[in-house]
Structures are given as structure tokens and as C-alpha cells.
Design an enzyme around this catalytic site. Structure first.
Site, PDB file in Angstrom:
ATOM      1  N   HIS A   1     -19.521 -85.112  54.773  1.00 43.42           N
ATOM      2  CA  HIS A   1     -18.196 -84.972  54.179  1.00 43.42           C
ATOM      3  C   HIS A   1     -17.342 -86.193  54.541  1.00 43.42           C
ATOM      4  CE1 HIS A   1     -18.670 -80.402  54.040  1.00 43.42           C
ATOM      5  NE2 HIS A   1     -19.495 -80.706  55.030  1.00 43.42           N
TER       6      HIS A   1
ATOM      7  N   GLU B   1     -18.307 -84.547  59.313  1.00 45.06           N
ATOM      8  CA  GLU B   1     -17.167 -85.164  58.636  1.00 45.06           C
ATOM      9  C   GLU B   1     -17.024 -86.613  59.106  1.00 45.06           C
ATOM     10  OE1 GLU B   1     -15.043 -83.909  56.410  1.00 45.06           O
ATOM     11  OE2 GLU B   1     -15.160 -81.708  56.571  1.00 45.06           O
TER      12      GLU B   1
ATOM     13  N   HIS C   1     -21.297 -83.395  50.363  1.00 46.53           N
ATOM     14  CA  HIS C   1     -20.601 -82.193  49.916  1.00 46.53           C
ATOM     15  C   HIS C   1     -20.568 -82.151  48.388  1.00 46.53           C
ATOM     16  CE1 HIS C   1     -16.965 -79.366  50.906  1.00 46.53           C
ATOM     17  NE2 HIS C   1     -18.027 -78.704  50.489  1.00 46.53           N
TER      18      HIS C   1
ATOM     19  N   ASP D   1     -16.672 -85.565  47.926  1.00 48.92           N
ATOM     20  CA  ASP D   1     -16.980 -86.347  49.126  1.00 48.92           C
ATOM     21  C   ASP D   1     -18.459 -86.271  49.493  1.00 48.92           C
ATOM     22  OD1 ASP D   1     -16.269 -83.577  49.688  1.00 48.92           O
ATOM     23  OD2 ASP D   1     -16.401 -84.056  51.811  1.00 48.92           O
TER      24      ASP D   1
END
Length: 211
Positions: free
Chosen positions: A38, A120, A156, A166
Site C-alpha cells: 500500500h 504501507e 492494494h 495504491d
């Protein structure tokens, strides 16, 4: 246990630990086969602040920035967060289910949170990412492979097409794969079993894929 390995408790020692309340048990703890990439920044396009960690740990002050109003009441987390300088934060044991994927499916399987690990990267769809982030992501990927039966790495955007975008068009999947492969090759001398287990790891090609 080497410092580079993921412990039996699902925590990676090189990461800075923050415990998130936004997590629960996986339906099948042995079924962890997908790594999901992400991007995130809070406020959007602003880097280095505490707000991402505050969001994941339920401590975000929604009055800090007008854009945070839309996040009020959101319960979300990720297993890992990689900052622009390559520092890695961890919020949820990889043994547990973090709430990062939302409505999603991969290869006909829904509820990707059940069987995935979420990472992330600090950034946006339009910012690109730093070499230090790719290096940290590659190191983390190898470490996770030493503990879990990962078979696929997806964005994602690939598991939630049309809903998420993303890590975006500037995420360099090929550079990530090559950085991972180089690191894996160096570790082959000491960990031949890891290389064998990693032979079938499949990377996204950077474009949304059919479900």
C-alpha cells in the site's frame, strides 16, 4: 534467532514496535500466503509526521488537519509501515489479522485480510518511492518468507481494483523484485532452504489483474 528474522511471535526485531488495537485472530494462522503493498501519507503528501502511527493505534487527533475529518471513526491498521528513509514500524504481529485490505479478493478468494500481510509505504500515487524504502521492503519480504509460506506479492490496487489505486503507477515493481532477488541471492550461502521456499514467489507486474 537472528535479528533479521521474524520471531515466532510474529514481530520483526528491526522494526519499531507500536501496538494497534485494530487487529484480531486469523481464521487459519497457517494460511498466510499473500503480501499486500500500500501507500499512505497523512496529511496527503506530507511525510515524517506522527499521524500514520496515530491512525493505526487509534490516537489520531482529528482536529489536527481538516482532511482528517473523513477518517473519524475509521478502524484501520497495517502490519508494517516503511518511512521515506527506510525506517520500519510494526503495529500488528504478522501472526494476527491487521485491517488493511478492506473489501478485496485475489485469485477467487475474498477477505484478503484473512491470509495476507499488509505493508504501507510512506508516499502517494504520484510521489514515487525512495531507494531506502525498496531496500527495507526487500529485507522485510525475505524475513517474512523465512517464517510464512508466502506465494504472492500484490498491490492494494490489484486486490481491490476500481476501489483502490495504491501503491500506484510510480511504484517500481521490477526494481523491488530485483532488489529482493539480489538480497535473496546473498542469503543463499547461509540459508539455502529459504531460497528453495522462495522460488515460486510471484510479483505483480504493476497493472491491475483480473480477479
Amino acid at each position: 534467532m537472528s535479528r533479521a528474522e521474524v520471531g515466532a511471535d510474529g514481530w520483526w526485531q528491526p522494526a519499531i514496535r507500536y501496538d494497534s488495537p485494530h487487529a484480531d485472530c486469523r481464521p487459519d494462522p497457517a494460511d498466510i500466503t499473500l503480501l499486500v503493498i500500500h501507500n499512505i501519507s497523512l496529511p496527503g503528501g506530507c511525510y515524517g509526521g506522527p499521524h500514520v502511527s496515530d491512525l493505526f493505534t487509534a490516537r489520531l487527533d482529528y482536529n489536527t488537519d481538516p482532511s482528517f475529518a473523513d477518517l473519524r471513526g475509521l478502524k484501520v491498521s497495517s502490519h508494517f509501515f516503511i518511512r521515506r528513509d527506510g525506517r520500519v514500524m510494526q503495529y500488528v504481529s504478522a501472526n494476527e489479522r491487521a485491517w488493511h485490505a478492506g473489501l478485496s479478493s485475489f485469485r477467487g478468494r475474498e477477505k484478503c485480510n484473512d491470509y495476507s500481510i499488509g505493508v504501507e509505504l510512506e508516499g502517494t500515487d504520484g510521489s514515487g518511492f525512495e531507494p531506502a524504502q525498496y531496500q527495507a521492503l526487500a529485507e522485510l519480504t525475505v524475513a517474512l518468507q523465512g517464517r510464512y509460506p508466502l506465494t504472492d506479492v500484490q498491490g492494494h490496487e490489484h486486490i481491490a481494483p476500481g476501489r483502490k489505486t495504491d501503491p500506484g503507477p510510480l511504484f517500481d515493481w521490477e526494481f523491488y523484485r530485483k532488489t529482493w532477488q539480489s538480497l535473496l541471492n546473498r542469503k543463499a550461502l547461509d540459508q539455502p532452504a529459504l531460497v528453495g521456499a522462495s522460488a515460486e514467489l510471484r510479483f505483480a507486474k504493476g497493472l491491475p489483474q483480473s480477479q
